[in-house]
Design an enzyme around this catalytic site. Structure first.
Site, PDB file in Angstrom:
ATOM      1  N   LYS A   1       3.755 -13.880   6.035  1.00 49.91           N
ATOM      2  CA  LYS A   1       3.902 -15.015   5.122  1.00 49.91           C
ATOM      3  C   LYS A   1       5.420 -15.141   4.897  1.00 49.91           C
ATOM      4  O   LYS A   1       5.913 -15.080   3.768  1.00 49.91           O
ATOM      5  CB  LYS A   1       3.119 -14.718   3.829  1.00 49.91           C
ATOM      6  CG  LYS A   1       2.976 -15.891   2.893  1.00 49.91           C
ATOM      7  CD  LYS A   1       2.023 -16.960   3.382  1.00 49.91           C
ATOM      8  CE  LYS A   1       2.037 -18.113   2.384  1.00 49.91           C
ATOM      9  NZ  LYS A   1       1.439 -19.339   2.914  1.00 49.91           N
TER      10      LYS A   1
ATOM     11  N   TYR B   1       0.817  -1.214   0.000  1.00 54.68           N
ATOM     12  CA  TYR B   1       0.000   0.000   0.000  1.00 54.68           C
ATOM     13  C   TYR B   1       0.854   1.269   0.000  1.00 54.68           C
ATOM     14  O   TYR B   1       0.325   2.368   0.163  1.00 54.68           O
ATOM     15  CB  TYR B   1      -0.920   0.032   1.231  1.00 54.68           C
ATOM     16  CG  TYR B   1      -2.064  -0.958   1.165  1.00 54.68           C
ATOM     17  CD1 TYR B   1      -2.080  -1.999   0.240  1.00 54.68           C
ATOM     18  CD2 TYR B   1      -3.140  -0.846   2.030  1.00 54.68           C
ATOM     19  CE1 TYR B   1      -3.131  -2.909   0.196  1.00 54.68           C
ATOM     20  CE2 TYR B   1      -4.191  -1.743   1.987  1.00 54.68           C
ATOM     21  CZ  TYR B   1      -4.179  -2.777   1.065  1.00 54.68           C
ATOM     22  OH  TYR B   1      -5.215  -3.665   1.020  1.00 54.68           O
TER      23      TYR B   1
ATOM     24  N   ASP C   1      -2.224 -17.201   6.058  1.00 50.98           N
ATOM     25  CA  ASP C   1      -3.234 -18.096   5.473  1.00 50.98           C
ATOM     26  C   ASP C   1      -3.815 -19.019   6.556  1.00 50.98           C
ATOM     27  O   ASP C   1      -5.033 -19.212   6.643  1.00 50.98           O
ATOM     28  CB  ASP C   1      -2.669 -18.896   4.291  1.00 50.98           C
ATOM     29  CG  ASP C   1      -1.300 -19.483   4.562  1.00 50.98           C
ATOM     30  OD1 ASP C   1      -0.659 -19.102   5.560  1.00 50.98           O
ATOM     31  OD2 ASP C   1      -0.852 -20.331   3.775  1.00 50.98           O
TER      32      ASP C   1
ATOM     33  N   ASP D   1      -5.236  -5.044   6.632  1.00 46.58           N
ATOM     34  CA  ASP D   1      -6.462  -4.550   6.008  1.00 46.58           C
ATOM     35  C   ASP D   1      -7.470  -5.694   5.868  1.00 46.58           C
ATOM     36  O   ASP D   1      -8.645  -5.577   6.245  1.00 46.58           O
ATOM     37  CB  ASP D   1      -6.109  -3.977   4.626  1.00 46.58           C
ATOM     38  CG  ASP D   1      -7.272  -3.230   3.996  1.00 46.58           C
ATOM     39  OD1 ASP D   1      -8.247  -2.943   4.703  1.00 46.58           O
ATOM     40  OD2 ASP D   1      -7.192  -2.940   2.789  1.00 46.58           O
TER      41      ASP D   1
END
Ligand code: NAD
Length: 361
Positions: free
Chosen positions: A191, A124, A224, A248
């Protein structure tokens, strides 16, 4: 001591939500000196901008603002006021507590998670190159010369910068928040197994910083796996700290776990200023109808009271909101068993019910 706070009513349903919130906050007995400032589509014509300079200056001077939602005008060339405020004031931490209150329709009970989202870096950061542009071709050529793996010509590119300094300040914020709010655990969400140099860096900083907080448990979670665990056993999570994009997505997921946008408060906090605002937008179709639910904004006000050191008032306010929701009588349409329930009250009457409770405590 009076607290001077910039009050930005916003547009759409913002002004009616802000008015309800202002009245409720004043009923806690905390003395708030409001510095009323405008921003949003309603002032654009007059001021030539949706974010007048004096509004920004007021937040900078007071260091604290309570803000109603603001519409992002489409096709006018103006960027989002919400994004501009976060950028101009370097509000690097987005805080979103998500808690179930009995009486709010939700599939879950006993959820009480706090999302701490990094607000300035990651995908972002706004560093992007459009497919087939000269700049994208240049970036692709440069990267292809550095590595065996090749990026296909004609690709669009979004850059994911994550710094050690940016990671450290948000992770420290999360641990400090946990410590000062009696929380037991902070989970670092990444991740890192795939993106070793960005999420991996965030994780290694998480490990270093967590060593400074032996009183708070530190858990490492892959994003995940987290999505599955949150829908299966959300009550097992406490504070989560995440880079921007995951933050987000996960904060919307956790808002959904506790009943949706009407009850999801938030704050954007930096070193020198903090802006408290609901997660939801301006809900323009309900403007002026005294209909929408002010809980998210009122609970954002509760976060503001905590930030101002008014812990006792914040706790009384939360208890009053919870009691009114649990009683289920004087609540807005979205908190009733069906949305067309004729006994639903308006924004203002719901605030009155909370004020009545507060006056009894
Ligand atoms: P929205 O949050 O305004 O509305 C989404 C849905 O939720 C709508 O059905 C709406 O009626 C409902 N809703 C929202 N708040 C509610 C409340 N308090 N009580 C009951 N129902 C509520 O999202 P949107 O329609 O995508 O956005 C409208 C405008 O708000 C857009 O211009 C958007 O850019 C802006 N926006 C502003 C902020 C902010 O000020 N921080 C955040 C998100 C969106």
């Amino acid at each position: 001591m009076a607290h001077r706070v910039t009050l930005i009513p916003g547009d759409g349903t913002g002004p009616e939500l802000t008015e309800a919130t202002r009245r409720v906050l004043e009923a806690t007995g905390v003395v708030l000196e409001w510095d009323l400032r405008q921003a949003g589509v309603d002032v654009m014509e007059e001021a030539g901008t949706p974010l007048p300079e004096e509004t920004l200056a007021s937040v900078k001077a007071n260091g604290v603002a309570l803000k109603g939602p603001i519409t992002t005008p489409i096709g006018t060339g103006f960027r989002s006021v919400n994004v501009a405020l976060r950028h101009e004031l370097e509000l690097y931490a987005c805080l979103r507590p998500c808690k179930t209150y009995p009486g709010v329709r939700s599939r879950y009970e006993d959820v009480d998670v706090v999302i701490v989202r990094e607000n300035t870096e990651d995908l972002y950061a706004g560093i992007e190159y459009e497919a087939d542009s000269e700049a994208a071709a240049h970036v692709i050529d440069t990267l292809n010369a550095l590595q065996v793996k090749q990026i296909a010509a004609g690709s669009g590119i979004s850059v994911k910068p994550i710094s050690a300094a940016g990671s450290e300040r948000i992770i420290r914020f999360a641990f400090e928040y946990a410590r000062s709010h009696g929380r037991r655990e902070v989970a670092g969400v990444t991740k890192a197994n795939i993106m070793k140099f960005t999420d991996g860096l965030f994780l290694s900083v998480f490990r270093q910083v967590s060593a400074d907080y032996p009183d708070i448990a530190a858990r490492e979670v892959l994003v995940d796996a987290l999505t599955m665990q949150l829908v299966q056993r959300p009550e097992e999570f406490d504070v989560l700290v995440l880079p921007n994009l995951y933050g987000d997505i996960i904060s919307d997921l956790t808002a959904g776990l506790v009943g949706g946008l009407g009850v999801a408060p938030g704050a954007n906090i930096g070193t020198d200023a903090a802006v408290f605002e609901a997660t939801h937008g301006s809900a323009p179709k309900y403007t002026g109808q005294n209909k929408v639910n002010p809980t998210a904004m009122i609970l954002s006000g509760k976060l503001m009271l905590e930030h101002l050191g008014e812990r006792d008032a914040a706790a009384r306010l939360e208890a009053a909101v919870a009691a009114v929701i649990a009683a289920g009588e004087s609540v807005t349409y979205d908190l009733k068993p069906t949305r067309d329930d004729p006994s639903a009250v308006g924004t203002s009457e719901y605030a009155d019910a909370i004020i009545e409770r507060l006056e009894r405590t």
